[in-house]
Design a protein around this motif. Structure first.
Motif, short mmCIF file in Angstrom:
data_model
loop_
_atom_site.label_atom_id
_atom_site.label_comp_id
_atom_site.label_asym_id
_atom_site.label_seq_id
_atom_site.Cartn_x
_atom_site.Cartn_y
_atom_site.Cartn_z
N PHE A 22 0.83 -1.21 0.00
CA PHE A 22 0.00 0.00 0.00
C PHE A 22 0.86 1.26 0.00
CE2 PHE A 22 -3.02 -3.17 1.46
CZ PHE A 22 -4.13 -2.86 0.69
N ARG A 23 1.99 1.22 0.72
CA ARG A 23 2.90 2.36 0.73
C ARG A 23 3.42 2.63 -0.67
NH1 ARG A 23 7.88 2.43 0.45
NH2 ARG A 23 8.19 0.30 1.16
N VAL A 24 3.81 1.56 -1.39
CA VAL A 24 4.30 1.71 -2.76
C VAL A 24 3.19 2.27 -3.66
CG1 VAL A 24 5.11 0.41 -4.78
CG2 VAL A 24 6.06 -0.08 -2.52
N LEU A 25 1.98 1.72 -3.52
CA LEU A 25 0.85 2.20 -4.32
C LEU A 25 0.56 3.67 -4.04
CD1 LEU A 25 -1.48 1.58 -6.29
CD2 LEU A 25 -2.81 0.83 -4.30
N LEU A 26 0.58 4.05 -2.77
CA LEU A 26 0.34 5.45 -2.40
C LEU A 26 1.42 6.37 -2.98
CD1 LEU A 26 -0.76 4.85 1.27
CD2 LEU A 26 -2.13 6.04 -0.45
N GLU A 27 2.67 5.94 -2.92
CA GLU A 27 3.74 6.76 -3.47
C GLU A 27 3.60 6.92 -4.98
OE1 GLU A 27 7.17 4.73 -1.92
OE2 GLU A 27 7.07 5.82 -0.02
N GLU A 28 3.17 5.85 -5.67
CA GLU A 28 2.94 5.93 -7.11
C GLU A 28 1.78 6.86 -7.42
OE1 GLU A 28 2.36 1.85 -8.22
OE2 GLU A 28 4.51 1.41 -8.23
N GLN A 29 0.69 6.73 -6.66
CA GLN A 29 -0.46 7.60 -6.87
C GLN A 29 -0.11 9.05 -6.59
OE1 GLN A 29 -3.82 6.12 -4.64
NE2 GLN A 29 -4.30 4.59 -6.20
N ARG A 30 0.72 9.29 -5.57
CA ARG A 30 1.12 10.66 -5.24
C ARG A 30 1.91 11.27 -6.39
NH1 ARG A 30 4.67 14.21 -3.06
NH2 ARG A 30 3.87 15.52 -1.38
N ALA A 31 2.86 10.51 -6.93
CA ALA A 31 3.66 11.01 -8.06
C ALA A 31 2.77 11.31 -9.26
CB ALA A 31 4.74 9.99 -8.42
N ASP A 32 1.79 10.45 -9.52
CA ASP A 32 0.87 10.66 -10.64
C ASP A 32 0.03 11.92 -10.41
OD1 ASP A 32 -0.38 9.87 -13.15
OD2 ASP A 32 -2.13 9.35 -11.92
N CYS A 33 -0.47 12.11 -9.19
CA CYS A 33 -1.25 13.31 -8.87
C CYS A 33 -0.42 14.57 -9.03
CB CYS A 33 -1.80 13.23 -7.45
SG CYS A 33 -3.20 12.13 -7.25
N LEU A 34 0.83 14.52 -8.61
CA LEU A 34 1.71 15.68 -8.77
C LEU A 34 1.89 16.03 -10.25
CD1 LEU A 34 4.44 15.03 -6.07
CD2 LEU A 34 2.81 16.92 -6.13
N ARG A 35 2.09 15.00 -11.09
CA ARG A 35 2.23 15.25 -12.53
C ARG A 35 0.95 15.85 -13.11
NH1 ARG A 35 5.05 10.43 -12.24
NH2 ARG A 35 3.19 9.20 -12.68
N GLN A 36 -0.18 15.27 -12.75
CA GLN A 36 -1.46 15.77 -13.26
C GLN A 36 -1.73 17.19 -12.78
OE1 GLN A 36 -4.91 13.21 -12.96
NE2 GLN A 36 -3.58 11.41 -12.82
#
Length: 111
Positions: A22-36
């Protein structure tokens, strides 16, 4: 010796859940949100600001805050429990919305 489910030794022997996926998934989602969000802010930075892009950027900023809070709960050992009532959040809910802070019942009553 037989352990019952309610005995202290049984709960001490139960392995703690690992939240690493879940930590990995959250970090990936955070990076995607930052890009968007960067893209939305770039769209909004025209001579006539785009209200849709500004709204999207604000929504993404709130999502990033929720993700950061979930990452803090993982670090603090509080992840997976409702911040309102303390009940365990079902894994299926966390798989769908890994930054969920509350159980469905509490989130529904908060609306």
């Amino acid at each position: 010796m037989t352990l019952t489910l309610n005995s202290p030794a049984a709960s001490a022997a139960a392995p703690a859940p690992t939240w690493d996926p879940f930590r990995v998934l959250l970090e990936e989602q955070r990076a995607d949100c930052l890009r968007q969000r960067e893209l939305a802010l770039a769209e909004a930075a025209t001579s006539i600001p785009d209200p849709v892009a500004l709204s999207r950027a604000a929504t993404l900023a709130r999502t990033i805050d929720e993700i950061d809070a979930a990452l803090h709960r993982i670090a603090d050992g509080a992840y997976g429990a409702c911040v309102h009532c303390g009940v365990a959040i079902p894994t299926e809910r966390l798989e769908f919305r890994p930054f969920a802070a509350g159980c469905v019942a509490c989130q529904s009553s908060a609306r």
